[in-house]
Write a protein that holds these residues in place. Sequence first.
Motif, short mmCIF file in Angstrom:
data_model
loop_
_atom_site.label_atom_id
_atom_site.label_comp_id
_atom_site.label_asym_id
_atom_site.label_seq_id
_atom_site.Cartn_x
_atom_site.Cartn_y
_atom_site.Cartn_z
N SER A 49 0.83 -1.20 0.00
CA SER A 49 0.00 0.00 0.00
C SER A 49 0.87 1.26 0.00
O SER A 49 0.59 2.21 -0.73
N ARG A 53 0.87 4.06 -2.82
CA ARG A 53 0.58 5.46 -2.48
C ARG A 53 1.73 6.35 -2.93
O ARG A 53 1.51 7.45 -3.46
N THR A 70 4.82 11.80 4.98
CA THR A 70 3.84 11.46 6.01
C THR A 70 4.06 12.29 7.27
O THR A 70 3.11 12.84 7.85
N GLN A 74 1.66 15.45 8.86
CA GLN A 74 1.14 15.47 10.23
C GLN A 74 1.62 16.67 11.02
O GLN A 74 0.88 17.20 11.83
N ARG A 128 1.06 17.95 -1.26
CA ARG A 128 0.03 17.83 -0.22
C ARG A 128 -1.29 17.35 -0.82
O ARG A 128 -1.97 16.50 -0.25
N PHE A 131 -0.85 13.68 -1.69
CA PHE A 131 -0.76 12.90 -0.46
C PHE A 131 -2.14 12.73 0.17
O PHE A 131 -2.53 11.63 0.55
N ASP A 132 -2.88 13.83 0.27
CA ASP A 132 -4.22 13.76 0.86
C ASP A 132 -5.16 12.86 0.07
O ASP A 132 -5.97 12.14 0.65
N THR A 134 -4.23 10.19 -1.68
CA THR A 134 -3.88 8.79 -1.40
C THR A 134 -4.31 8.38 0.00
O THR A 134 -4.71 7.24 0.21
N ARG A 135 -4.25 9.31 0.93
CA ARG A 135 -4.69 9.00 2.30
C ARG A 135 -6.19 8.76 2.31
O ARG A 135 -6.68 7.83 2.96
N SER A 136 -6.92 9.56 1.57
CA SER A 136 -8.36 9.39 1.50
C SER A 136 -8.71 8.02 0.91
O SER A 136 -9.61 7.34 1.40
N ALA A 138 -6.81 5.30 0.96
CA ALA A 138 -6.42 4.27 1.92
C ALA A 138 -7.45 4.18 3.05
O ALA A 138 -7.80 3.07 3.49
N ARG A 139 -7.93 5.31 3.50
CA ARG A 139 -8.96 5.31 4.54
C ARG A 139 -10.25 4.67 4.03
O ARG A 139 -10.94 3.97 4.77
#
Length: 169
Positions: A49, A53, A70, A74, A128, A131-132, A134-136, A138-139
């Motif tokens: 993953s 990402r 990452t 944060q 950013r 990244f956001d 890919t985070r969305s 993954a969530r």
Amino acid sequence: MPRHGADMDCAGDPFALPPSAGAIDTGLREAITDVEQQFVIMVVRARKSIRARAAAIHPELQPMGFKVLTILAQSGPLQQGALAHEVDADKAVMSRTIKALEALGLITRTADPSDGRAHLVAMTTAARTRFDATRSEARQVLFDRLSTWDAGEVRRLANLLDRLNESND
């Protein structure tokens, strides 16, 4: 000189039972082995993953660079030394990583107003945004997997993971 026996197992395998674990009930020992196997599967999937990402952010982004992004996502801008500390990397590795991220257009370095000798590393707006995204995604995958569970099961999993994480401090 190579190690033999139980010492080798514990030194070479972080999941190996220490010699003092001999008194553990067989059923518990088997259950712990099952947990270990599930952790291995989870770690392999997590690494896949992370690679996916990273590639979605930039095709040349390496895992260490993804770790740096990452942390920056944060924390916001940080000095290079603080980033090295956060990812447990030496300064030379961090310097190469920062240069690579800068060449990919994923971070910027600016003078630290509180310390003229240091630079602050920050994500670019484009990094950013990617990244956001890919985070969305993954969530959403995690949500989709857990949304078929009962809320009590999800809370129990969270509590057990918290308990496990706390025991490692």
